[in-house]
Design a protein around this motif. Structure first.
Motif, PDB file in Angstrom:
ATOM      1  N   ALA A 199       0.831  -1.207   0.000  1.00 24.52           N
ATOM      2  CA  ALA A 199       0.000   0.000   0.000  1.00 24.52           C
ATOM      3  C   ALA A 199       0.867   1.259   0.000  1.00 24.52           C
ATOM      4  O   ALA A 199       0.539   2.258  -0.659  1.00 24.52           O
ATOM      5  CB  ALA A 199      -0.934  -0.009   1.210  1.00 24.52           C
ATOM      6  N   TRP A 200       1.958   1.223   0.748  1.00 24.36           N
ATOM      7  CA  TRP A 200       2.885   2.360   0.778  1.00 24.36           C
ATOM      8  C   TRP A 200       3.436   2.629  -0.620  1.00 24.36           C
ATOM      9  O   TRP A 200       3.461   3.775  -1.088  1.00 24.36           O
ATOM     10  CB  TRP A 200       4.035   2.051   1.749  1.00 24.36           C
ATOM     11  N   PHE A 201       3.852   1.575  -1.308  1.00 27.55           N
ATOM     12  CA  PHE A 201       4.404   1.721  -2.657  1.00 27.55           C
ATOM     13  C   PHE A 201       3.352   2.273  -3.619  1.00 27.55           C
ATOM     14  O   PHE A 201       3.624   3.198  -4.397  1.00 27.55           O
ATOM     15  CB  PHE A 201       4.916   0.362  -3.141  1.00 27.55           C
ATOM     16  N   VAL A 202       2.149   1.732  -3.550  1.00 30.50           N
ATOM     17  CA  VAL A 202       1.071   2.177  -4.433  1.00 30.50           C
ATOM     18  C   VAL A 202       0.766   3.656  -4.198  1.00 30.50           C
ATOM     19  O   VAL A 202       0.639   4.449  -5.140  1.00 30.50           O
ATOM     20  CB  VAL A 202      -0.187   1.310  -4.235  1.00 30.50           C
ATOM     21  N   GLU A 203       0.642   4.032  -2.940  1.00 31.08           N
ATOM     22  CA  GLU A 203       0.310   5.431  -2.615  1.00 31.08           C
ATOM     23  C   GLU A 203       1.424   6.380  -3.056  1.00 31.08           C
ATOM     24  O   GLU A 203       1.155   7.437  -3.653  1.00 31.08           O
ATOM     25  CB  GLU A 203       0.071   5.556  -1.110  1.00 31.08           C
ATOM     26  N   ARG A 204       2.674   6.018  -2.796  1.00 33.11           N
ATOM     27  CA  ARG A 204       3.796   6.892  -3.148  1.00 33.11           C
ATOM     28  C   ARG A 204       3.932   7.049  -4.666  1.00 33.11           C
ATOM     29  O   ARG A 204       4.177   8.157  -5.164  1.00 33.11           O
ATOM     30  CB  ARG A 204       5.095   6.349  -2.560  1.00 33.11           C
ATOM     31  N   MET A 205       3.782   5.960  -5.401  1.00 30.05           N
ATOM     32  CA  MET A 205       3.898   6.039  -6.855  1.00 30.05           C
ATOM     33  C   MET A 205       2.735   6.823  -7.463  1.00 30.05           C
ATOM     34  O   MET A 205       2.919   7.589  -8.413  1.00 30.05           O
ATOM     35  CB  MET A 205       3.974   4.635  -7.450  1.00 30.05           C
ATOM     36  N   THR A 206       1.553   6.645  -6.913  1.00 31.82           N
ATOM     37  CA  THR A 206       0.402   7.413  -7.391  1.00 31.82           C
ATOM     38  C   THR A 206       0.626   8.900  -7.161  1.00 31.82           C
ATOM     39  O   THR A 206       0.364   9.738  -8.048  1.00 31.82           O
ATOM     40  CB  THR A 206      -0.879   6.965  -6.671  1.00 31.82           C
ATOM     41  N   ARG A 207       1.120   9.241  -5.983  1.00 27.52           N
ATOM     42  CA  ARG A 207       1.327  10.645  -5.639  1.00 27.52           C
ATOM     43  C   ARG A 207       2.305  11.311  -6.616  1.00 27.52           C
ATOM     44  O   ARG A 207       2.141  12.481  -6.961  1.00 27.52           O
ATOM     45  CB  ARG A 207       1.856  10.739  -4.201  1.00 27.52           C
ATOM     46  N   ARG A 208       3.287  10.549  -7.089  1.00 28.76           N
ATOM     47  CA  ARG A 208       4.274  11.123  -7.994  1.00 28.76           C
ATOM     48  C   ARG A 208       3.695  11.421  -9.383  1.00 28.76           C
ATOM     49  O   ARG A 208       4.138  12.351 -10.055  1.00 28.76           O
ATOM     50  CB  ARG A 208       5.472  10.175  -8.136  1.00 28.76           C
ATOM     51  N   PHE A 209       2.712  10.602  -9.829  1.00 28.39           N
ATOM     52  CA  PHE A 209       2.300  10.686 -11.233  1.00 28.39           C
ATOM     53  C   PHE A 209       0.831  11.011 -11.449  1.00 28.39           C
ATOM     54  O   PHE A 209       0.389  11.131 -12.595  1.00 28.39           O
ATOM     55  CB  PHE A 209       2.617   9.357 -11.935  1.00 28.39           C
ATOM     56  N   ALA A 210       0.059  11.186 -10.395  1.00 28.02           N
ATOM     57  CA  ALA A 210      -1.392  11.357 -10.542  1.00 28.02           C
ATOM     58  C   ALA A 210      -1.771  12.594 -11.341  1.00 28.02           C
ATOM     59  O   ALA A 210      -2.825  12.620 -11.987  1.00 28.02           O
ATOM     60  CB  ALA A 210      -2.057  11.405  -9.164  1.00 28.02           C
ATOM     61  N   ASP A 211      -0.941  13.617 -11.316  1.00 30.79           N
ATOM     62  CA  ASP A 211      -1.288  14.858 -12.003  1.00 30.79           C
ATOM     63  C   ASP A 211      -0.856  14.878 -13.465  1.00 30.79           C
ATOM     64  O   ASP A 211      -1.126  15.854 -14.178  1.00 30.79           O
ATOM     65  CB  ASP A 211      -0.645  16.050 -11.279  1.00 30.79           C
ATOM     66  N   SER A 212      -0.214  13.824 -13.922  1.00 30.45           N
ATOM     67  CA  SER A 212       0.230  13.788 -15.307  1.00 30.45           C
ATOM     68  C   SER A 212      -0.955  13.590 -16.247  1.00 30.45           C
ATOM     69  O   SER A 212      -1.795  12.709 -16.038  1.00 30.45           O
ATOM     70  CB  SER A 212       1.245  12.659 -15.519  1.00 30.45           C
ATOM     71  N   SER A 213      -1.013  14.374 -17.311  1.00 29.77           N
ATOM     72  CA  SER A 213      -2.082  14.217 -18.298  1.00 29.77           C
ATOM     73  C   SER A 213      -1.922  12.930 -19.086  1.00 29.77           C
ATOM     74  O   SER A 213      -2.846  12.513 -19.794  1.00 29.77           O
ATOM     75  CB  SER A 213      -2.079  15.411 -19.253  1.00 29.77           C
ATOM     76  N   ALA A 214      -0.767  12.288 -18.967  1.00 30.09           N
ATOM     77  CA  ALA A 214      -0.525  11.049 -19.705  1.00 30.09           C
ATOM     78  C   ALA A 214      -1.037   9.816 -18.973  1.00 30.09           C
ATOM     79  O   ALA A 214      -1.044   8.726 -19.545  1.00 30.09           O
ATOM     80  CB  ALA A 214       0.966  10.883 -19.985  1.00 30.09           C
ATOM     81  N   VAL A 215      -1.447   9.958 -17.735  1.00 30.58           N
ATOM     82  CA  VAL A 215      -1.955   8.807 -16.973  1.00 30.58           C
ATOM     83  C   VAL A 215      -3.455   8.677 -17.222  1.00 30.58           C
ATOM     84  O   VAL A 215      -4.242   9.553 -16.863  1.00 30.58           O
ATOM     85  CB  VAL A 215      -1.666   8.946 -15.470  1.00 30.58           C
ATOM     86  N   ALA A 216      -3.839   7.554 -17.836  1.00 30.65           N
ATOM     87  CA  ALA A 216      -5.249   7.332 -18.176  1.00 30.65           C
ATOM     88  C   ALA A 216      -5.989   6.553 -17.112  1.00 30.65           C
ATOM     89  O   ALA A 216      -7.212   6.661 -16.977  1.00 30.65           O
ATOM     90  CB  ALA A 216      -5.343   6.583 -19.505  1.00 30.65           C
ATOM     91  N   GLY A 217      -5.279   5.746 -16.361  1.00 27.33           N
ATOM     92  CA  GLY A 217      -5.901   4.910 -15.338  1.00 27.33           C
ATOM     93  C   GLY A 217      -4.823   4.212 -14.541  1.00 27.33           C
ATOM     94  O   GLY A 217      -3.619   4.492 -14.715  1.00 27.33           O
TER      95      GLY A 217
END
Length: 642
Positions: free
Chosen positions: A128-146
């Motif tokens: 869960a820590w890894f998932v949350e940290r990686m999401t936080r780094r890239f969630a604002d990218s317009s290239a992330v679709a899902g």
């Protein structure tokens, strides 16, 4: 009955993905430690030039998380550049977090040390820590679709019978995405291989995981012994998954060029893409973008060498026939404006027994998985009969708005459903049941609440025994007109089955009329008038027998289903009088309707589609189309005008 569901993003816009699972040819799973920005951009440009708009990408866990409390910043920087490369050419990607399984091998971070991925509290917290940290780094990218939580976790974390533990693990992972600011659609990446689809429990309940996620993603690599079953393999899986009311993305499909010639690889892609489109699928991601001949010494390709050649391009970037099929499909999706297309409502329903989901106490595991094969075979016959067919799950209550209900080779049905189906017939529907003892000796006999009364018969079963089918083929000769089948017509079926299932149901009619007999004069097809509808019983397990016969399709069940549809008054927008060619329709929200005519023949097929209420028009020339000539396994899209 509504069929298929569209997916929307956080802004409420329809999402339709067409793309690939992506590893760069420079490193495969190790691409993030051997990153070549120029090669990645070249690979992405090739995909984009062929109409693809999305990739599925992977955080290879041993490289991204070398220690339990650290993330490799070099891998992160390379992934950031990977996102920029997508932005530059107008593509997007779906990051996958917990990637331990890949192409025939499981790869652990060294610190896992055998800990259980689902139930070890510390191990779950680290994920869960890894998932949350990686999401936080890239969630604002317009290239992330899902987002996808894992890659085929039932293989990596192993299958388990504890659904509660798996569903809890999945819920925590999804919550970690949301905690990290991930607002895009999310799913698990488990392959949708749960018991509700396959009849075999692996702990990953498709029903439960669907409630946690925004879409469901089947992975389909079936190998069949019948070409038409192979053509519909992915479509049927997608139909089964769609019964839970969530959008379906064909998250993985494809083939190794080692297993198919270029010509036949193109056929497979063409059929899988179009048949899943007509099954309501909202996204497609092929496995995978490139071949890996330069990685033959690297695991997993070293020991699974056929994995070297799943690519849409060869290792030098040359497009293969599969990519050309994806490009043609992309053009079709654009022409019909797929984001605003829907399937027409189903008028025929295949009933999925509750017992398949494995929650009925004291049942047999063999009985639980038995419905899969008969439902799949019945689905194929229904599609070849051009039926607007959907699936309805008994556990959720059988849909009550169809004209025709198909219960192929059914051994088990709950008591309330028996009475409900009889009420549906009373209200005007046709209910068809072909009987089967099942393939195991467990309580071998009819699990129907009121079999004699429901079908207007007296069964002549002997306790503990079966009435074996002795002939090598079955002949059904009609003694009365039935649908479009005239009295005197004979249908012939292959006989198969084991010591339990190669058997028929001996009956004496009471309130039912015999409409067909077998070659020994025994009742084989009976109908009972109920209110304004009919209940039809076949005393032979036609679909089960066909499901066991290689190369059986199309068999005479197509003609029987056509007659059932005529009896039920099922409206078919387009009909093709050739069982090797099928037709189906999509409807755009702007009122346009598109007919797809699909050949399953090895040879050129020329057909004259029937349109009871309108005509067909070529979308490019606007000319009226009376006949269609299809190349082997070809597809033609036409405009359907009322």
């Amino acid at each position: 009955m509504r069929r298929g569901f569209a997916m929307v993003d956080s802004a409420g816009s329809s999402v339709n993905w067409l793309g690939v699972n992506f590893w760069s040819r420079e490193g495969g799973p190790r691409m993030w430690t051997r990153y070549n920005a120029e090669v990645v951009r070249e690979e992405l440009r090739t995909l984009r030039e062929h109409g693809l708009n999305v990739t599925r990408s992977f955080f290879f866990w041993p490289d991204f998380m070398p220690e339990p409390d650290s993330i490799d910043e070099n891998c992160v920087a390379n992934y950031q550049d990977f996102l920029r490369a997508h932005e530059e050419i107008g593509m997007s990607t779906i990051p996958t977090f917990l990637v331990g399984h890949m192409s025939g091998q499981n790869f652990d971070p060294p610190w896992r040390a055998g800990r259980d991925l689902y139930s070890d509290v510390w191990m779950v917290e680290r994920q869960a820590w890894f998932v949350e940290r990686m999401t936080r780094r890239f969630a604002d990218s317009s290239a992330v679709a899902g987002w996808l939580i894992s890659n085929e976790m039932p293989i990596y974390g192993e299958a388990t019978s504890d659904r509660d533990v798996v569903s809890s693990w999945a819920k925590l992972m999804v919550q970690a995405v949301r905690a990290g600011g991930g607002h895009q659609p999310v799913s698990i990446g488990d392959g949708a291989w749960g018991i509700e689809v396959t009849g075999v429990d692996n702990g990953f309940s498709v029903r439960e995981l669907g409630e946690l996620t925004d879409f469901l993603g089947p992975h389909v690599y079936r190998m069949e012994d019948d070409q038409i079953r192979q053509h519909y393999a992915a479509a049927f899986i997608c139909e089964m998954v769609s019964t839970f009311g969530h959008p379906v993305v064909l998250e993985e499909f494809g083939l190794s060029s080692d297993f198919a010639s270029d010509e036949h690889a193109a056929h497979y892609y063409r059929q899988a893409l179009h048949n899943t489109l007509l099954a309501g699928t909202t996204g497609w991601m092929a496995w995978n973008n490139t071949d890996f001949d330069n990685l033959a010494d690297q695991d997993p390709y070293r020991h699974h060498p056929f994995e070297l050649h799943f690519g849409l391009t060869s290792v030098d970037g040359t497009p293969k026939s599969q990519l050309k099929e994806m490009a043609a499909f992309a053009r079709t999706l654009s022409e019909i404006d797929i984001a605003n297309c829907r399937r027409e409502d189903a008028q025929a329903a295949l009933v999925v027994p509750e017992h398949m989901e494995g929650d009925v106490p004291i049942t047999d595991a063999e009985d639980n998985k038995f419905p899969f094969s008969v439902l799949r075979q019945s689905y194929v016959s229904a599609k070849l009969a051009d039926l607007p067919v959907g699936l309805t799950r008994e556990r959720d209550g059988v849909s009550q708005d169809c004209s025709l209900y198909l219960l192929p080779s059914t051994k088990q049905l709950t008591a309330p459903s028996c009475y409900q189906l009889e009420r549906s017939a009373r209200d005007g529907a046709v209910v068809y049941v072909s009987y089967c003892h099942g393939t195991s000796e467990f309580q071998r006999g009819p699990w129907f609440a009121h079999l004699n009364e429901m079908f207007g018969i007296e069964h002549q079963l002997r306790y503990g025994l079966v009435d074996r089918i002795e002939h090598e083929s079955l002949e059904l000769t009609f003694t009365a007109d039935f649908g479009g089948l005239a009295a005197g017509t004979t249908l012939r079926f292959a006989v198969s089955g084991n010591e339990h299932s190669r058997s028929y149901l001996p009956v004496r009619p009471t309130d039912a009329e015999v409409v067909a007999v077998d070659q020994d004069g025994r009742p084989a097809l009976l109908r009972r008038k109920v209110g304004s509808g009919w209940i039809v019983l076949c005393t032979y397990p036609l679909e089960h027998m066909a499901s066991l016969v290689p190369g059986v399709n199309p068999d005479e069940t197509v003609r029987l289903y056509d007659a059932l549809a005529a009896t039920a008054g099922v409206r078919r927008s387009v009909l093709v009088d050739n069982p090797l060619v099928s037709a189906d329709v999509l409807r755009n929200d702007d009122g346009r309707r598109f007919a797809f005519v699909i050949s399953h023949s090895d040879h050129v097929a020329k057909v004259e589609p029937q349109v009871p209420a309108g005509g067909l028009v070529d979308p490019e020339s606007g000319a009226t189309v009376d006949s269609v000539e299809l190349e082997p396994h070809g597809v033609r899209m036409l405009v359907l005008e009322s």
